[in-house]
Design an enzyme around this catalytic site. Structure first.
Site, PDB file in Angstrom:
ATOM      1  N   PRO A  29      15.503 -68.275  -9.044  1.00  0.00           N
ATOM      2  CA  PRO A  29      16.190 -66.989  -9.215  1.00  0.00           C
ATOM      3  C   PRO A  29      16.380 -66.313  -7.863  1.00  0.00           C
ATOM      4  CG  PRO A  29      13.896 -66.839  -9.917  1.00  0.00           C
ATOM      5  CD  PRO A  29      14.151 -68.271  -9.610  1.00  0.00           C
ATOM      6  N   GLY A 177       6.920 -61.852 -13.285  1.00  0.00           N
ATOM      7  CA  GLY A 177       5.610 -61.235 -13.064  1.00  0.00           C
ATOM      8  C   GLY A 177       5.125 -61.433 -11.644  1.00  0.00           C
ATOM      9  N   TYR A 181       6.585 -56.628  -8.039  1.00  0.00           N
ATOM     10  CA  TYR A 181       7.310 -55.780  -8.976  1.00  0.00           C
ATOM     11  C   TYR A 181       6.385 -55.307 -10.101  1.00  0.00           C
ATOM     12  CZ  TYR A 181      11.235 -57.276  -6.176  1.00  0.00           C
ATOM     13  OH  TYR A 181      12.076 -57.513  -5.122  1.00  0.00           O
TER      14      TYR A 181
END
Length: 365
Positions: A29, A177, A181
């Site tokens: 990502p 996770g 963040y």
């Protein structure tokens, strides 16, 4: 590397739950800041389809679960009907080329400022302590410490985002996770200073994250859920005094929900006695987790092959190399030179430059 893919560990097939992967090279990502006004754009159709192979696994860029989840300009969301509809042709393009596509669902927590929040409110976190510096050298705004009765609402945001991702056509979701963040903020004892049931002990600090995992699993099924963690990292001052214990606890805890995969960021190398070494290993987490294990963190092709051959990981996620080489699996197969990535174009809003203009080995592609 030999040209015969059967001798290249990264290019061997892997069965991930119900998904038959043709190789083990995963698109990590990657935030690209090209989703204007938080809406995925048509230029993402080409970007993702360029990096799709038949049986390849792609994870979409971090995607906000609500209007409070934002902390960076032009990042996508999946909390509105308009966003869901905008994702559909992007997902369809990946599926048309035979790819498996998961959406990474995300909340930045305190890594935000008033300007990104609805009505200019404070960003949320497990704490009221901010983190500096923020974006472009400016401090992020002091966060609002979530009250206990506010936490179920955030859990529900993740549940609804997962439902929306499936409606958009994604094959599943990856719960973010990691990287300092919101979920990472709760799990790390250097950030979480709570004294209620969401703070203090390791079990309490992980409670919020696991409530989200449970809600998402109940909504879309465990066979469609992955999770990304970075227990050893200290992104945005989110570090832990015992990362080994945190990583192992989470690997065992998510087993209870039967999730599809665990995606973990490799510990950074540090200098020890004039040599660069990795003081920690993902191996205990890999051995504890019962599903597919994905390692990420600056891997080269050779590093990835060794990790697969040594059974250190099932899959390897590539970020910057895949960004700059849309045909990365093919380049690994024939040991071709790699395009160099240009860091200066990672986060610019241009829909082409540094986004879809990296060359293929075959310029006609």
């Amino acid at each position: 590397m030999a040209a015969n893919s059967t001798t290249i560990p990264l290019l061997t097939p892997h069965k991930m739950g119900n998904f038959n992967l043709s190789h083990r090279v995963v698109l990590a990502p990657l935030t690209r800041n090209r989703s204007y006004k938080n809406i995925p754009q048509p230029h993402a159709i080409l970007y993702y389809s360029q990096r799709t192979t038949n049986g390849g696994f792609l994870i979409a860029e971090a995607t906000g679960v609500s209007n409070t989840a934002q902390g960076y300009p032009e990042t996508p969301g999946i909390w509105t009907k308009e966003q869901v509809e905008a994702w559909k042709p992007i997902v369809e393009a990946v599926h048309e080329k035979g790819g498996i596509f998961f959406c990474q669902i995300w909340h930045v927590g305190r890594a935000s400022s008033y300007a990104f929040q609805p009505n200019g409110q404070a960003p949320i976190s497990c704490t009221d302590k901010g983190v500096t510096p923020g974006l472009d050298g400016m401090d992020w705004s002091p966060p609002h410490r979530l009250n206990t009765d506010e936490i179920p609402g955030i859990v529900n945001d993740f549940r609804l985002a997962a439902r929306n991702a499936i409606e958009a056509g994604f094959d599943g979701v990856e719960i973010h996770g990691a990287n300092g963040y919101l979920l990472d903020q709760f799990m790390k004892d250097q950030v979480n200073d709570r004294t209620d049931q969401y703070g203090g002990s390791l079990e309490n600090r992980c409670r919020f994250t696991l409530e989200i995992v449970e809600a998402v699993v109940n909504e879309i099924g465990a066979d469609r859920v992955g999770m990304r963690l970075s227990p050893y990292a200290s992104y945005m001052e989110a570090s832990d005094s015992n990362p080994e214990a945190l990583g192992l606890y989470m690997a065992n805890a998510v087993n209870k929900f039967g999730i599809l995969y665990l995606h973990v960021i490799e510990p950074r190398m540090i200098k020890i006695n004039d040599k660069y070494e990795t003081p920690h290993s993902l191996l205990p987490m890999r051995k504890a987790f019962k599903g597919t294990f994905i390692a990420a963190g600056g891997y080269t092709g050779d590093d990835g092959n060794k990790a697969i051959a040594d059974n250190y990981s099932d899959l390897i996620a590539y970020g910057r190399l895949f960004l700059a080489n849309p045909d990365l699996p093919r380049r690994f197969q024939i040991d071709a030179p790699l395009n160099k990535y240009n860091r200066n174009t990672f986060y610019i809003p241009d829909p082409v430059v540094g986004y879809t203009d990296y060359p293929f080995l075959d310029d006609s592609s």
